[in-house]
Design an enzyme around this catalytic site. Structure first.
Site, mmCIF file in Angstrom:
data_model
loop_
_atom_site.group_PDB
_atom_site.id
_atom_site.type_symbol
_atom_site.label_atom_id
_atom_site.label_comp_id
_atom_site.label_asym_id
_atom_site.label_seq_id
_atom_site.Cartn_x
_atom_site.Cartn_y
_atom_site.Cartn_z
ATOM 1 N N ALA A 123 0.836 -1.197 0.000
ATOM 2 C CA ALA A 123 0.000 0.000 0.000
ATOM 3 C C ALA A 123 0.873 1.250 0.000
ATOM 4 C CB ALA A 123 -0.935 -0.025 1.201
ATOM 5 N N GLU A 126 -1.173 6.685 -3.534
ATOM 6 C CA GLU A 126 -2.333 7.445 -3.050
ATOM 7 C C GLU A 126 -2.886 8.264 -4.213
ATOM 8 O OE1 GLU A 126 -0.955 9.793 0.246
ATOM 9 O OE2 GLU A 126 -0.328 8.008 1.381
ATOM 10 N N GLY A 130 1.352 9.164 -6.879
ATOM 11 C CA GLY A 130 1.513 7.970 -7.725
ATOM 12 C C GLY A 130 2.980 7.830 -8.069
ATOM 13 N N PHE A 155 -5.655 2.095 -5.747
ATOM 14 C CA PHE A 155 -5.293 1.064 -6.763
ATOM 15 C C PHE A 155 -4.461 -0.056 -6.138
ATOM 16 C CE2 PHE A 155 -4.668 5.029 -9.665
ATOM 17 C CZ PHE A 155 -6.016 5.160 -9.886
ATOM 18 N N ASP A 241 12.653 -2.306 -7.239
ATOM 19 C CA ASP A 241 13.749 -2.726 -8.132
ATOM 20 C C ASP A 241 13.573 -4.199 -8.506
ATOM 21 O OD1 ASP A 241 15.083 -0.337 -8.209
ATOM 22 O OD2 ASP A 241 16.565 -0.860 -6.677
ATOM 23 N N ARG A 244 10.222 -4.910 -10.480
ATOM 24 C CA ARG A 244 10.263 -4.495 -11.888
ATOM 25 C C ARG A 244 10.883 -5.585 -12.762
ATOM 26 N NH1 ARG A 244 11.767 1.681 -10.024
ATOM 27 N NH2 ARG A 244 9.597 2.218 -9.550
ATOM 28 N N GLN A 337 -3.178 -7.229 -35.199
ATOM 29 C CA GLN A 337 -3.086 -6.946 -36.641
ATOM 30 C C GLN A 337 -3.007 -8.235 -37.462
ATOM 31 O OE1 GLN A 337 -3.511 -3.885 -37.226
ATOM 32 N NE2 GLN A 337 -3.314 -3.844 -39.450
ATOM 33 N N GLY A 341 -9.642 -9.059 -38.285
ATOM 34 C CA GLY A 341 -10.939 -8.909 -37.608
ATOM 35 C C GLY A 341 -11.032 -9.788 -36.374
ATOM 36 N N GLU A 364 4.057 -0.558 -11.049
ATOM 37 C CA GLU A 364 5.427 -0.705 -10.536
ATOM 38 C C GLU A 364 6.380 0.280 -11.211
ATOM 39 O OE1 GLU A 364 6.847 -4.471 -9.228
ATOM 40 O OE2 GLU A 364 4.842 -5.237 -8.834
HETATM 41 N N1 COS Z 1 17.301 1.466 -3.658
HETATM 42 C C1 COS Z 1 17.580 1.953 -2.423
HETATM 43 N N2 COS Z 1 17.371 3.250 -2.088
HETATM 44 C C2 COS Z 1 16.868 4.060 -3.036
HETATM 45 C C3 COS Z 1 16.556 3.613 -4.328
HETATM 46 C C4 COS Z 1 16.800 2.264 -4.626
HETATM 47 N N3 COS Z 1 16.529 1.782 -5.834
HETATM 48 N N4 COS Z 1 16.073 4.660 -5.036
HETATM 49 C C5 COS Z 1 16.074 5.710 -4.233
HETATM 50 N N5 COS Z 1 16.552 5.348 -3.012
HETATM 51 C C6 COS Z 1 16.752 6.210 -1.842
HETATM 52 C C7 COS Z 1 17.665 7.351 -2.194
HETATM 53 O O1 COS Z 1 19.011 6.993 -2.025
HETATM 54 C C8 COS Z 1 17.245 8.411 -1.205
HETATM 55 O O2 COS Z 1 17.803 8.110 0.043
HETATM 56 P P1 COS Z 1 18.497 9.248 0.937
HETATM 57 O O3 COS Z 1 17.422 10.233 1.240
HETATM 58 O O4 COS Z 1 18.995 8.524 2.125
HETATM 59 O O5 COS Z 1 19.569 9.838 0.079
HETATM 60 C C9 COS Z 1 15.745 8.185 -1.065
HETATM 61 O O6 COS Z 1 15.520 6.831 -1.477
HETATM 62 C C10 COS Z 1 14.935 9.128 -1.924
HETATM 63 O O7 COS Z 1 15.330 8.934 -3.279
HETATM 64 P P2 COS Z 1 15.056 10.029 -4.403
HETATM 65 O O8 COS Z 1 15.568 11.345 -3.949
HETATM 66 O O9 COS Z 1 15.569 9.493 -5.680
HETATM 67 O O10 COS Z 1 13.457 10.071 -4.376
HETATM 68 P P3 COS Z 1 12.418 10.849 -5.288
HETATM 69 O O11 COS Z 1 11.348 11.351 -4.416
HETATM 70 O O12 COS Z 1 13.110 11.808 -6.192
HETATM 71 O O13 COS Z 1 11.717 9.652 -6.148
HETATM 72 C C11 COS Z 1 11.409 8.007 -7.871
HETATM 73 C C12 COS Z 1 12.376 8.784 -6.937
HETATM 74 C C13 COS Z 1 10.682 8.924 -8.817
HETATM 75 C C14 COS Z 1 12.327 7.076 -8.614
HETATM 76 C C15 COS Z 1 10.402 7.229 -7.013
HETATM 77 O O14 COS Z 1 9.457 8.086 -6.397
HETATM 78 C C16 COS Z 1 9.637 6.172 -7.782
HETATM 79 O O15 COS Z 1 10.151 5.104 -8.064
HETATM 80 N N6 COS Z 1 8.385 6.472 -8.161
HETATM 81 C C17 COS Z 1 7.519 5.509 -8.769
HETATM 82 C C18 COS Z 1 6.767 4.757 -7.742
HETATM 83 C C19 COS Z 1 6.149 3.529 -8.313
HETATM 84 O O16 COS Z 1 6.786 2.739 -8.958
HETATM 85 N N7 COS Z 1 4.873 3.399 -8.061
HETATM 86 C C20 COS Z 1 4.172 2.272 -8.553
HETATM 87 C C21 COS Z 1 3.165 1.859 -7.574
HETATM 88 S S1 COS Z 1 3.682 0.632 -6.541
HETATM 89 S S2 COS Z 1 2.966 -0.930 -7.467
#
Ligand code: COS
Length: 383
Positions: A123, A126, A130, A155, A241, A244, A337, A341, A364
């Site tokens: 969860a 929100e 997103g 969602f 990670d 994905r 395609q 049909g 994700e």
């Molecule tokens: N592994 C470990 N730590 C990570 C990481 C990873 N892959 N990616 C980021 N972090 C850590 C960073 O190191 C940072 O830590 P510190 O504050 O200690 O330096 C912290 O997390 C914040 O990272 P960042 O500044 O990159 O965060 P952002 O808010 O800029 O967001 C994205 C980064 C956009 C990549 C993130 O919000 C994201 O993945 N969004 C998509 C979410 C998603 O996939 N939603 C789908 C719904 S869930 S099914």
């Protein structure tokens, strides 16, 4: 732990047979009823499909990432709804606990997730958070030995069936970004939780999502994942990670299924006195799809191996997710395609896959988020 090769072969063979003999024949029914029959859920439990990635010490099969993606290639050969049911227990619903949970939290939840007794849900999302997951507003207020959760998640996959939610909430209201976020393990029957009605989706009928509403929902302090505040966002990113990469493998599986169906149709269907497959313009579509699916398979395998070797695969997982999810969209489009049909008519099932695969480019992490992750990591590596 790596399985002996004959055990792995046996597992893949069993899953492949289960998909062909039991799941594929149910695809239409599951889509029409928007439900997976209990007999199928039970069969999945017996095969251990809920615990593929959960360590053996907690009752799972403890597959390596490489083994897990090989299974996901097989599970991808049918409607994604089936994979979705076991997907959260193997991925986003359990990995937070596996990666960052305390021993007590692992003992408490993982065995029941591995057996499929409970379904785990993730969860994070929100209404206003997103792609920008770090801006989430659900709050967790500390009161004595408890946290009090308030907010609405949107969602949420498998929420209608969930026994456990990994909830991401802000424990530090002074920290507006990622650093103020913590993760909580919340039993679904905790007072203060209500579920919204199931979402009406474009595809993936049989897989369910809904809102999860927390209203003064009290959980013990021991529900804090890993026992540490402020780690939730990092946990979410690590979980994603891995997730994905799993989704990329499912995309490959679906693509291979659609290519097989397209080839069969092209060889059977005759126009202008010969099978469609004899026409070079059809051949071009088949060849493009085959090539792209093969490229995605190689990316997924290579990334999985690198992950098993202990390397950071954040960038490679994002590359795989972006390429594989976009690839399966193109493959599904060509499949429609090639079927002409018939591709547009529900009876043939191709249009259903066309709708189902659209989600892969969104959940994700959208394709645009993968691009952002890849490019940011590239810049960081140089910096
Ligand atoms: N592994 C470990 N730590 C990570 C990481 C990873 N892959 N990616 C980021 N972090 C850590 C960073 O190191 C940072 O830590 P510190 O504050 O200690 O330096 C912290 O997390 C914040 O990272 P960042 O500044 O990159 O965060 P952002 O808010 O800029 O967001 C994205 C980064 C956009 C990549 C993130 O919000 C994201 O993945 N969004 C998509 C979410 C998603 O996939 N939603 C789908 C719904 S869930 S099914």
């Amino acid at each position: 732990m790596t399985l002996p090769s004959d055990t792995l072969e046996q597992l893949l063979d069993t899953v492949s047979r289960f998909v062909r003999e039991q799941l594929v024949p149910m695809e239409h029914q599951v889509a029409d009823d928007d439900a997976i029959p209990d007999t199928i859920v039970e069969a999945m439990r017996e095969m251990g499909l809920f615990g593929l990635s959960i360590p053996e010490a907690y009752g799972g099969l403890g597959l390596t990432m490489e083994e897990e993606v090989l299974v996901a290639f097989e599970l991808g050969q049918t409607s994604p709804a089936f994979r979705s049911l076991v997907g959260t227990n193997n991925g986003i619903g359990s990995q937070g606990i596996i990666i960052d949970g305390t021993e007590e939290q692992k003992q408490r939840y993982l065995p029941r997730m591995a057996s499929g007794e409970i379904i785990g849900s993730f969860a994070l999302t929100e209404a206003e958070a997103g792609s920008d997951a770090g801006s989430l507003r659900t709050s967790a207020r500390r009161e004595g030995d408890e946290y009090v959760l308030n907010g609405t998640k949107r969602f949420i996959t498998n929420a209608p069936r969930a026994g456990l939610f990994t909830v991401f909430a802000r424990t530090d209201p002074q920290q507006p970004g990622a650093r103020g976020v913590s993760a909580f393990l919340v039993d679904a029957d905790t007072p203060g939780i209500t579920l919204g009605p199931p979402d009406k989706k474009m595809g993936q009928k049989g897989a369910h999502t809904c809102d999860v509403i927390f209203d003064e929902c009290r959980v013990p302090a021991s529900a804090l994942l890993g026992g540490k505040e402020g780690q939730g966002f990092r946990t979410a990113m690590k979980v994603l990670d891995r997730g994905r990469l799993h989704i990329s493998a499912v995309c490959v599986g679906v693509a291979e299924r659609l290519i097989r169906d397209s080839l069969r149709y092209a060889m059977e269907r005759k126009q202008f006195g010969q099978p469609l497959a004899e026409f070079q313009l059809i051949q071009a579509m088949l060849a493009d799809s085959r090539t792209e699916a093969y490229a995605a398979r190689c990316m997924v395998m290579e990334t999985a191996r690198r992950k098993d070797a202990g390397l950071d695969v954040s960038t490679d997982a994002a590359c795989s997710k972006m390429f594989a999810s976009e690839m399966v969209g193109r493959v599904a489009d060509r499949a429609v395609q090639i079927h002409g049909g018939a591709g547009y008519i529900a009876d043939y099932g191709i249009e259903r896959f066309y709708r189902d695969v659209r989600l892969f480019r969104i959940y994700e992490g959208t394709t645009q988020i993968q691009q952002l992750v890849i490019a940011r990591n590239m810049i960081r590596e140089v910096g």
